[in-house]
Design a protein around this motif. Structure first.
Motif, short mmCIF file in Angstrom:
data_model
loop_
_atom_site.label_atom_id
_atom_site.label_comp_id
_atom_site.label_asym_id
_atom_site.label_seq_id
_atom_site.Cartn_x
_atom_site.Cartn_y
_atom_site.Cartn_z
N TYR A 66 66.46 -50.53 1.14
CA TYR A 66 66.63 -50.02 -0.23
C TYR A 66 67.54 -48.81 -0.29
O TYR A 66 67.89 -48.34 -1.38
CB TYR A 66 65.26 -49.63 -0.81
CG TYR A 66 64.49 -48.72 0.14
CD1 TYR A 66 64.76 -47.37 0.24
CD2 TYR A 66 63.53 -49.25 1.00
CE1 TYR A 66 64.11 -46.55 1.14
CE2 TYR A 66 62.87 -48.45 1.91
CZ TYR A 66 63.17 -47.10 1.97
OH TYR A 66 62.54 -46.31 2.88
N GLN A 122 56.18 -45.31 2.45
CA GLN A 122 56.94 -46.18 1.52
C GLN A 122 56.14 -47.32 0.94
O GLN A 122 56.26 -47.62 -0.24
CB GLN A 122 58.23 -46.74 2.17
CG GLN A 122 59.10 -45.72 2.90
CD GLN A 122 59.67 -44.60 2.04
OE1 GLN A 122 59.41 -44.52 0.87
NE2 GLN A 122 60.44 -43.71 2.64
N ASP A 145 56.17 -40.07 1.16
CA ASP A 145 56.95 -40.69 0.08
C ASP A 145 56.50 -42.13 -0.06
O ASP A 145 56.19 -42.79 0.94
CB ASP A 145 58.44 -40.74 0.44
CG ASP A 145 59.10 -39.39 0.51
OD1 ASP A 145 58.52 -38.41 0.00
OD2 ASP A 145 60.20 -39.30 1.08
N SER A 164 64.71 -48.15 -7.19
CA SER A 164 65.95 -48.12 -7.96
C SER A 164 67.02 -48.85 -7.15
O SER A 164 67.30 -48.47 -6.00
CB SER A 164 66.32 -46.64 -8.16
OG SER A 164 67.62 -46.49 -8.63
N ILE A 172 59.78 -44.98 -8.33
CA ILE A 172 59.93 -46.38 -8.71
C ILE A 172 61.23 -46.86 -8.09
O ILE A 172 62.26 -46.15 -8.12
CB ILE A 172 59.95 -46.55 -10.24
CG1 ILE A 172 58.54 -46.25 -10.79
CG2 ILE A 172 60.39 -47.96 -10.63
CD1 ILE A 172 58.34 -46.58 -12.25
N ARG A 201 68.80 -42.32 -6.18
CA ARG A 201 68.31 -43.19 -7.26
C ARG A 201 69.27 -43.13 -8.43
O ARG A 201 69.99 -42.15 -8.62
CB ARG A 201 66.90 -42.74 -7.71
CG ARG A 201 65.80 -43.20 -6.78
CD ARG A 201 64.46 -42.56 -7.12
NE ARG A 201 64.49 -41.13 -6.80
CZ ARG A 201 64.22 -40.62 -5.61
NH1 ARG A 201 63.88 -41.41 -4.62
NH2 ARG A 201 64.30 -39.33 -5.39
N1 5AD Z 1 64.65 -46.33 -4.88
C1 5AD Z 1 63.57 -45.53 -4.99
N2 5AD Z 1 63.24 -44.60 -4.08
C2 5AD Z 1 64.06 -44.46 -3.01
N3 5AD Z 1 64.00 -43.64 -1.95
C3 5AD Z 1 65.05 -43.88 -1.16
N4 5AD Z 1 65.82 -44.87 -1.69
C4 5AD Z 1 65.21 -45.25 -2.83
C5 5AD Z 1 65.50 -46.22 -3.83
N5 5AD Z 1 66.56 -47.01 -3.75
C6 5AD Z 1 62.90 -42.69 -1.73
C7 5AD Z 1 62.17 -42.94 -0.42
C8 5AD Z 1 62.65 -41.81 0.43
C9 5AD Z 1 62.84 -40.71 -0.58
C10 5AD Z 1 63.71 -39.59 -0.14
O1 5AD Z 1 63.44 -41.38 -1.68
O2 5AD Z 1 60.80 -42.85 -0.66
O3 5AD Z 1 61.72 -41.45 1.44
#
Ligand code: 5AD
Ligand code: SF4
Length: 470
Positions: free
Chosen positions: A195, A297, A335, A369, A367, A82
């Motif tokens: 993401y 997610q 998560d 990112s 949140i 993030r």
């Molecule tokens: N923005 C926010 N959360 C993220 N995760 C992974 N990429 C992003 C992102 N771009 C979160 C997911 C993952 C955890 C390790 O981090 O929920 O399971």
């Protein structure tokens, strides 16, 4: 069939061992033993990687310290998941310039996931000239060679290796704990959730050979480790590249067959690859801890599709049901991302209802990112940060109530806990973990640290249990 992913030849690893020995001779000529500091951001995989970096530094004759002040070598092992994590790294790396001015010979290294991002490398090259060495996760095993280049030539070395990555066995390790250990079983990720930056910075999925993993675990158990976590970005696809029919449930069974009093944990599991066979093995293996981290997610099927997660809300709920039928007292964590581009409040409500339906023991909430280079970063995102924050706060509030109620249900029960350290409060001098990995505060003699003991739970908070030894 043969394995489809690369293994670093033993002679290449031996060459690194030789470089370590060479630097050690130079370091031994110094009047004061040189010091090295490794700072770790992000996930458990990074913690495990840092233990290898410390192992290599120790083999090079460095004493490992816990402060960057006055260190001869500083290694910053970074996280790119993030934006916030990246900003912290930039801030802290920027501040290192003051220490370096006082100690011009200091070598500053940046590694981990951020090092693999082209825009980060460029920014460091231009604006952070006090950073001497940059290398990504795929180059970790070559750290002695890279450090030696900086050490001998005093030039800057930027080694960003865009390869798929390989398996390196036989690296030295300096573990941080005496009871809990990480064991990486695989590296990389092939899932490309829309993401996520991880598949771009950590290469393709590749598995260690089971014998190497089992030997490592046997050694750890012999050394008295009691709580062993098998690590991988997606442990459920372990073995797919080995060409031997080996899979994750079988690895768990074989780990379970190692004699000794210890617990096996693992993370992270991807729901699309978590099978009934995995759940059966969890039920049948007494050393496999009754807990599962299964990131969902989002609770909305349209958002899940846009995330490229490979399952729908219903399929996720079916997995949870299949798991609970087999392991009724499973401790479940997950998560969740709030504010994926275009997620409406109506769609967010599906996430809320999913957590109310599943009732996770704990949740890691994020949140969204945007990460440069990922497909989701190109999507329109009409919602403001403030709107996302409102939903995020609602989610946290609902989950905190569930976590509290889950903890209240422990009151009066007896839990077999691993006493794993000193407490930070005089009223609870010890800390422990239940088999399901819930934190327990209790009072007792520090000689108990390292033992499994029965604890009666007397009260609780949202984030911890409190108990007394029986
Ligand atoms: N923005 C926010 N959360 C993220 N995760 C992974 N990429 C992003 C992102 N771009 C979160 C997911 C993952 C955890 C390790 O981090 O929920 O399971
Ligand atoms: Fe990222 Fe998805 Fe891979 Fe996890 S499974 S590391 S969220 S791409």
């Amino acid at each position: 069939m043969e394995r489809t992913t690369a293994v670093i030849p033993a002679e290449d690893i031996q060459r690194q061992t030789k470089y370590c020995a060479e630097i050690k001779v130079l370091n031994q000529q110094r009047q004061v033993p040189p010091m090295a500091y490794v700072d770790t951001y992000g996930c458990q995989q990074n913690e495990a990687d840092s233990e290898l970096i410390r192992g290599m530094l120790a083999d090079m004759g460095y004493e490992i310290t816990d402060t960057s002040d006055g260190a001869d070598v500083i290694v910053i092992n970074t996280c790119a998941i993030r934006e916030h994590a990246e900003q912290r790294v930039f801030g802290n790396v920027g501040a290192l310039i003051h220490g370096k001015r006082k100690k011009p010979g200091q070598i500053i290294c940046l590694c981990g996931c951020m090092a693999q991002e082209a825009h980060v490398a460029e920014r460091l090259r231009q604006s952070y000239r006090h950073v001497d060495l940059l290398f990504g996760p795929q180059a970790l095993w070559r750290f002695p060679e890279l450090l030696r280049r900086v050490y001998l030539r005093r030039g800057r070395v930027f080694d960003v290796d865009a390869s798929d990555g390989a398996i390196a066995e036989g690296l030295p390790v300096r573990r941080s704990g005496k009871l809990k250990a990480w064991v990486s079983i695989m590296y990389g990720c092939n899932n490309f959730c829309s993401y996520c930056i991880v598949p771009y910075v950590r290469g393709r999925e590749r598995s260690r050979e089971p014998e190497a993993i089992l030997n490592e675990i046997e050694t750890l158990v012999g050394q008295g480790y009691k709580d062993i976590t098998l690590l991988g970005q997606n442990v459920n696809s372990y073995g797919m590249d080995l060409g031997s029919g080996m899979d994750f449930p079988t690895l768990l069974e074989r780990t379970n067959a190692i004699p000794g009093d210890f617990l096996i944990r693992f993370m992270t599991s991807h729901p699309k690859d978590a099978t009934d066979r995995l759940f059966d093995v969890m039920r049948n293996c007494e050393r496999v801890a009754p807990c599962l981290h299964l990131p969902f997610q989002s609770g909305n099927s349209r958002v899940l599709r846009a995330m490229n997660r490979g399952y729908s809300r219903e399929e996720y709920l079916d997995k949870i049901q299949a798991l609970r039928e087999r392991v009724p007292h499973i401790v479940l964590t997950s998560d969740v991302i709030v504010g994926f581009p275009g997620e409406t409040t109506r769609e967010f409500e599906d996430t809320l209802s999913l957590i109310q339906e599943v009732r996770f023991d704990a949740l890691f909430t994020f949140i969204y990112s945007p990460r440069e280079g990922t497909p989701a970063a190109k999507l329109d995102d009409p919602f403001t940060r403030e709107e996302k924050q409102v939903n995020f706060d609602r989610l946290v509030e609902v989950q905190n109530q569930i976590s509290l109620e889950k903890h209240q249900a422990y009151i009066g029960t007896v839990q077999r806990c691993l006493i794993d350290g000193a407490g930070d409060d005089p009223r609870s001098s010890l800390k422990a973990r239940t088999a399901g990995n819930r934190l327990v505060h209790l009072n007792g003699d520090s000689a108990l640290i390292g033992q499994f003991r029965d604890v009666r739970i007397t009260h609780c908070s949202t984030f911890a249990l409190f108990g007394e030894l029986i």
